[in-house]
Design a protein around this motif. Structure first.
Motif, PDB file in Angstrom:
ATOM      1  N   THR A   2      21.612   6.295  44.611  1.00  0.00           N
ATOM      2  CA  THR A   2      21.046   5.460  43.550  1.00  0.00           C
ATOM      3  C   THR A   2      19.759   6.070  43.013  1.00  0.00           C
ATOM      4  O   THR A   2      19.517   6.068  41.797  1.00  0.00           O
ATOM      5  CB  THR A   2      20.775   4.044  44.077  1.00  0.00           C
ATOM      6  OG1 THR A   2      21.986   3.511  44.623  1.00  0.00           O
ATOM      7  CG2 THR A   2      20.286   3.133  42.974  1.00  0.00           C
ATOM      8  N   MET A   3      18.937   6.597  43.918  1.00  0.00           N
ATOM      9  CA  MET A   3      17.693   7.242  43.489  1.00  0.00           C
ATOM     10  C   MET A   3      17.985   8.375  42.512  1.00  0.00           C
ATOM     11  O   MET A   3      17.349   8.493  41.451  1.00  0.00           O
ATOM     12  CB  MET A   3      16.949   7.781  44.705  1.00  0.00           C
ATOM     13  CG  MET A   3      15.645   8.489  44.368  1.00  0.00           C
ATOM     14  SD  MET A   3      15.165   9.757  45.569  1.00  0.00           S
ATOM     15  CE  MET A   3      16.349  11.065  45.198  1.00  0.00           C
ATOM     16  N   LYS A   4      18.956   9.226  42.850  1.00  0.00           N
ATOM     17  CA  LYS A   4      19.303  10.341  41.971  1.00  0.00           C
ATOM     18  C   LYS A   4      19.774   9.845  40.605  1.00  0.00           C
ATOM     19  O   LYS A   4      19.435  10.430  39.561  1.00  0.00           O
ATOM     20  CB  LYS A   4      20.408  11.188  42.615  1.00  0.00           C
ATOM     21  CG  LYS A   4      19.949  12.150  43.694  1.00  0.00           C
ATOM     22  CD  LYS A   4      21.154  12.791  44.351  1.00  0.00           C
ATOM     23  CE  LYS A   4      20.771  13.915  45.278  1.00  0.00           C
ATOM     24  NZ  LYS A   4      20.453  15.163  44.553  1.00  0.00           N
ATOM     25  N   GLN A   5      20.560   8.785  40.602  1.00  0.00           N
ATOM     26  CA  GLN A   5      21.078   8.258  39.342  1.00  0.00           C
ATOM     27  C   GLN A   5      19.948   7.761  38.448  1.00  0.00           C
ATOM     28  O   GLN A   5      19.953   7.995  37.231  1.00  0.00           O
ATOM     29  CB  GLN A   5      22.095   7.154  39.622  1.00  0.00           C
ATOM     30  CG  GLN A   5      23.370   7.672  40.286  1.00  0.00           C
ATOM     31  CD  GLN A   5      24.257   6.570  40.831  1.00  0.00           C
ATOM     32  OE1 GLN A   5      23.810   5.446  41.055  1.00  0.00           O
ATOM     33  NE2 GLN A   5      25.521   6.890  41.071  1.00  0.00           N
ATOM     34  N   VAL A   6      18.976   7.080  39.034  1.00  0.00           N
ATOM     35  CA  VAL A   6      17.835   6.589  38.255  1.00  0.00           C
ATOM     36  C   VAL A   6      16.999   7.757  37.738  1.00  0.00           C
ATOM     37  O   VAL A   6      16.612   7.797  36.558  1.00  0.00           O
ATOM     38  CB  VAL A   6      16.964   5.640  39.098  1.00  0.00           C
ATOM     39  CG1 VAL A   6      15.674   5.284  38.362  1.00  0.00           C
ATOM     40  CG2 VAL A   6      17.736   4.378  39.452  1.00  0.00           C
ATOM     41  N   LEU A   7      16.705   8.715  38.599  1.00  0.00           N
ATOM     42  CA  LEU A   7      15.869   9.845  38.194  1.00  0.00           C
ATOM     43  C   LEU A   7      16.573  10.714  37.150  1.00  0.00           C
ATOM     44  O   LEU A   7      15.944  11.197  36.206  1.00  0.00           O
ATOM     45  CB  LEU A   7      15.490  10.679  39.413  1.00  0.00           C
ATOM     46  CG  LEU A   7      14.623   9.976  40.468  1.00  0.00           C
ATOM     47  CD1 LEU A   7      14.246  10.946  41.576  1.00  0.00           C
ATOM     48  CD2 LEU A   7      13.377   9.355  39.853  1.00  0.00           C
ATOM     49  N   ARG A   8      17.867  10.893  37.324  1.00  0.00           N
ATOM     50  CA  ARG A   8      18.629  11.680  36.348  1.00  0.00           C
ATOM     51  C   ARG A   8      18.596  11.005  34.969  1.00  0.00           C
ATOM     52  O   ARG A   8      18.495  11.667  33.938  1.00  0.00           O
ATOM     53  CB  ARG A   8      20.057  11.870  36.849  1.00  0.00           C
ATOM     54  CG  ARG A   8      20.873  12.892  36.076  1.00  0.00           C
ATOM     55  CD  ARG A   8      22.243  13.087  36.714  1.00  0.00           C
ATOM     56  NE  ARG A   8      22.149  13.818  37.965  1.00  0.00           N
ATOM     57  CZ  ARG A   8      22.598  13.371  39.130  1.00  0.00           C
ATOM     58  NH1 ARG A   8      23.172  12.179  39.221  1.00  0.00           N
ATOM     59  NH2 ARG A   8      22.485  14.103  40.226  1.00  0.00           N
ATOM     60  N   ASP A   9      18.646   9.683  34.971  1.00  0.00           N
ATOM     61  CA  ASP A   9      18.580   8.933  33.716  1.00  0.00           C
ATOM     62  C   ASP A   9      17.234   9.126  33.020  1.00  0.00           C
ATOM     63  O   ASP A   9      17.140   9.019  31.799  1.00  0.00           O
ATOM     64  CB  ASP A   9      18.822   7.450  33.996  1.00  0.00           C
ATOM     65  CG  ASP A   9      18.843   6.606  32.734  1.00  0.00           C
ATOM     66  OD1 ASP A   9      19.768   6.774  31.935  1.00  0.00           O
ATOM     67  OD2 ASP A   9      17.915   5.798  32.551  1.00  0.00           O
ATOM     68  N   GLN A  10      16.196   9.423  33.814  1.00  0.00           N
ATOM     69  CA  GLN A  10      14.858   9.649  33.265  1.00  0.00           C
ATOM     70  C   GLN A  10      14.557  11.137  33.056  1.00  0.00           C
ATOM     71  O   GLN A  10      13.401  11.521  32.852  1.00  0.00           O
ATOM     72  CB  GLN A  10      13.804   9.050  34.206  1.00  0.00           C
ATOM     73  CG  GLN A  10      13.901   7.536  34.350  1.00  0.00           C
ATOM     74  CD  GLN A  10      13.626   6.813  33.056  1.00  0.00           C
ATOM     75  OE1 GLN A  10      12.621   7.066  32.404  1.00  0.00           O
ATOM     76  NE2 GLN A  10      14.517   5.913  32.659  1.00  0.00           N
ATOM     77  N   TYR A  70      12.976  20.732  42.260  1.00  0.00           N
ATOM     78  CA  TYR A  70      13.879  19.589  42.322  1.00  0.00           C
ATOM     79  C   TYR A  70      13.255  18.477  43.166  1.00  0.00           C
ATOM     80  O   TYR A  70      12.660  18.744  44.219  1.00  0.00           O
ATOM     81  CB  TYR A  70      15.218  19.977  42.968  1.00  0.00           C
ATOM     82  CG  TYR A  70      16.023  20.986  42.199  1.00  0.00           C
ATOM     83  CD1 TYR A  70      16.867  20.593  41.161  1.00  0.00           C
ATOM     84  CD2 TYR A  70      15.935  22.347  42.505  1.00  0.00           C
ATOM     85  CE1 TYR A  70      17.612  21.530  40.452  1.00  0.00           C
ATOM     86  CE2 TYR A  70      16.674  23.289  41.801  1.00  0.00           C
ATOM     87  CZ  TYR A  70      17.510  22.876  40.781  1.00  0.00           C
ATOM     88  OH  TYR A  70      18.242  23.808  40.078  1.00  0.00           O
ATOM     89  N   VAL A  71      13.413  17.232  42.733  1.00  0.00           N
ATOM     90  CA  VAL A  71      13.050  16.083  43.558  1.00  0.00           C
ATOM     91  C   VAL A  71      14.129  15.934  44.617  1.00  0.00           C
ATOM     92  O   VAL A  71      15.322  15.825  44.297  1.00  0.00           O
ATOM     93  CB  VAL A  71      12.958  14.792  42.731  1.00  0.00           C
ATOM     94  CG1 VAL A  71      12.602  13.615  43.634  1.00  0.00           C
ATOM     95  CG2 VAL A  71      11.942  14.938  41.607  1.00  0.00           C
ATOM     96  N   ASN A  72      13.732  15.948  45.877  1.00  0.00           N
ATOM     97  CA  ASN A  72      14.700  15.830  46.966  1.00  0.00           C
ATOM     98  C   ASN A  72      14.880  14.380  47.382  1.00  0.00           C
ATOM     99  O   ASN A  72      15.991  13.849  47.391  1.00  0.00           O
ATOM    100  CB  ASN A  72      14.258  16.681  48.158  1.00  0.00           C
ATOM    101  CG  ASN A  72      15.283  16.694  49.278  1.00  0.00           C
ATOM    102  OD1 ASN A  72      16.479  16.568  49.047  1.00  0.00           O
ATOM    103  ND2 ASN A  72      14.801  16.838  50.507  1.00  0.00           N
ATOM    104  N   GLU A  73      13.786  13.700  47.726  1.00  0.00           N
ATOM    105  CA  GLU A  73      13.860  12.293  48.115  1.00  0.00           C
ATOM    106  C   GLU A  73      12.482  11.674  48.060  1.00  0.00           C
ATOM    107  O   GLU A  73      11.474  12.366  47.927  1.00  0.00           O
ATOM    108  CB  GLU A  73      14.456  12.133  49.515  1.00  0.00           C
ATOM    109  CG  GLU A  73      13.618  12.730  50.636  1.00  0.00           C
ATOM    110  CD  GLU A  73      14.241  12.515  52.009  1.00  0.00           C
ATOM    111  OE1 GLU A  73      15.462  12.298  52.071  1.00  0.00           O
ATOM    112  OE2 GLU A  73      13.509  12.581  53.006  1.00  0.00           O
ATOM    113  N   ILE A  74      12.454  10.353  48.175  1.00  0.00           N
ATOM    114  CA  ILE A  74      11.189   9.623  48.236  1.00  0.00           C
ATOM    115  C   ILE A  74      11.172   8.797  49.507  1.00  0.00           C
ATOM    116  O   ILE A  74      12.196   8.253  49.930  1.00  0.00           O
ATOM    117  CB  ILE A  74      10.979   8.725  46.997  1.00  0.00           C
ATOM    118  CG1 ILE A  74       9.592   8.063  47.039  1.00  0.00           C
ATOM    119  CG2 ILE A  74      12.074   7.659  46.895  1.00  0.00           C
ATOM    120  CD1 ILE A  74       9.204   7.379  45.736  1.00  0.00           C
ATOM    121  N   ASN A  75      10.026   8.752  50.142  1.00  0.00           N
ATOM    122  CA  ASN A  75       9.810   7.897  51.310  1.00  0.00           C
ATOM    123  C   ASN A  75       8.826   6.817  50.902  1.00  0.00           C
ATOM    124  O   ASN A  75       7.640   7.097  50.692  1.00  0.00           O
ATOM    125  CB  ASN A  75       9.243   8.717  52.472  1.00  0.00           C
ATOM    126  CG  ASN A  75      10.216   9.761  52.971  1.00  0.00           C
ATOM    127  OD1 ASN A  75      10.999   9.514  53.868  1.00  0.00           O
ATOM    128  ND2 ASN A  75      10.179  10.948  52.365  1.00  0.00           N
TER     129      ASN A  75
END
Length: 407
Positions: free
Chosen positions: A145-153, A336-341
């Motif tokens: 879900t995080m990737k989908q949101v970031l990709r949209d932005q 690349y953004v890998n993940e967020i904590n």
């Protein structure tokens, strides 16, 4: 009057022990002139405990003894819209309320703490809390879900294939074919909603891929597979603030012993260039990883990573403090953004101290941010007074009109 801060930690996740270390660090660093800190420990059995004995890391080595000494409690709404810790079981005589709290400070890493579940509990209690809200917590926890949101932005993330365990059980061969056709090898396999490198594996052929997928599904029902960058640098940047204003910390480069940063690398490493130390005073937990602070990056690259960190934080609707992990492909220079904590290990205090923000100041900023959000939310309307039940009674108990027609 001091603000009563309930620090929630522990939890029923694989990151339980890391949470304890992070929380005890924070509790010992909080400003005692402004805050009255109440430790609230969630055991792996999902029971709540409080008590002064929970403030010493050494006591957790004999957990059964510790819990026998601690006070088991329930967290609930009390009178006058307060949130209280009530003894469990409730005594027939004597004092039943152990403490009252004004604001919650969750330091629960991973499942049931960092994924929006605990935040939803606070919302139901009407208790202001530090950090991300329900949606941003859940979004940040789920890598897909995080990737989908970031990709949209239009923020840079690697491509992925994701699937559920039931998909794999039915069509494992077809999924293997799809992954091979899309990425080739090597690839990296990750549980979609775990942190601390738990369940993560790499594969350089079909047999290894199948084994890595099976391993990941032991920890999560949803996983993702990404292409693995062969030559890359891993850097992290912390962000503190909210949707209105956010600032980025210094950047660290995290060193690793194998192809991927392991749980041992993160939490049992040899320390930074300055060495390790007491886990309560700043030498254990996430900051104990082998790392270079600040990362050896050009000024231009540093600014790029910090800008992406803030953009990621705000695109996901985050608040409080988070740590965003990046991969830099060294052959192309692509970031690349890998993940967020959203509740990072040790709250990433070690990334703020070099910039002049002491841990005590960081914690104060986080609590004040929680109270700011409370003030903002008090301006909103969450319920509307109506006469709906009276209207329904006049029309009949089944909700229709008197002649039986339905609305």
């Amino acid at each position: 009057m001091k603000t009563r801060v309930g620090v929630f930690f522990g939890g029923a996740s694989v990151e339980h022990e890391v949470s304890v270390i992070s929380a005890v660090q924070a509790i010992h660093a909080m400003d005692e002139t402004k805050y009255e800190v109440v430790p609230i420990y969630m055991g792996k059995d999902r029971n709540w405990y409080t008590g002064e004995d929970l403030l010493e890391i050494e006591n957790y080595k004999e957990l059964d003894n510790l819990l026998n000494e601690a006070q088991k409690v329930n967290v609930k709404r009390g009178e006058d819209e307060t949130v209280v810790l009530e003894k469990d079981p409730v005594p027939k005589f004597g004092k039943r309320i152990v403490a009252e709290i004004d604001v919650a400070f969750p330091i629960v890493h991973g499942t049931f703490g960092e994924d929006g579940v605990l935040q939803g509990f606070f919302e139901l209690l009407g208790l202001p809390y530090v950090g991300c809200d329900v949606l941003s917590s859940a979004t940040g926890m789920d890598k897909v879900t995080m990737k989908q949101v970031l990709r949209d932005q239009d923020l840079p993330v690697l491509g992925e294939v994701w699937l559920y365990a039931s998909h794999w059980d039915r069509e494992a061969s077809a999924w293997l074919d799809q992954i091979e056709q899309k990425f080739g090898y090597p690839v990296i396999v990750k549980p979609a909603n775990l942190g601390s490198s738990v369940g993560i594996g790499t594969a350089s052929n079909r047999e290894e891929l199948e084994a890595a997928v099976e391993e990941a599904f032991q920890f999560a029902l949803k996983i993702l597979i990404e292409p693995m960058l062969k030559e890359m640098k891993e850097v992290n940047c912390s962000v503190v603030g909210d949707y209105e204003r956010a600032e980025a910390s210094v950047i660290e480069e995290v060193l690793k012993t194998e192809e991927i940063l392991s749980y041992q690398d993160k939490y049992q490493g040899g320390g930074s260039k300055d060495g390790g130390g007491d886990p309560v005073k700043g030498g254990g937990g996430m900051e104990n990883t082998d790392r270079v602070i600040p990362a050896e990056l050009s000024e231009e690259r540093t600014e790029e990573v910090q800008k992406l960190a803030v953009q990621t934080f705000q695109a996901l609707g985050c608040s409080g403090v988070s740590r965003i992990d990046f991969m830099i492909e060294e052959t192309t220079g692509k970031v690349y953004v890998n993940e967020i904590n959203t509740i990072p290990g040790s709250l990433s205090f070690y990334l703020w101290d070099p910039a002049g923000k002491e841990y005590k100041s960081l914690l104060d900023q986080l609590v004040q941010g929680a109270l700011k959000r409370k003030r903002e939310r008090e301006k909103l309307t969450f319920s509307i007074d109506s006469n709906l039940f009276s209207l329904q009674s006049a029309q009949g108990t089944k909700g229709g009109s008197k002649n039986g027609a339905k609305s």
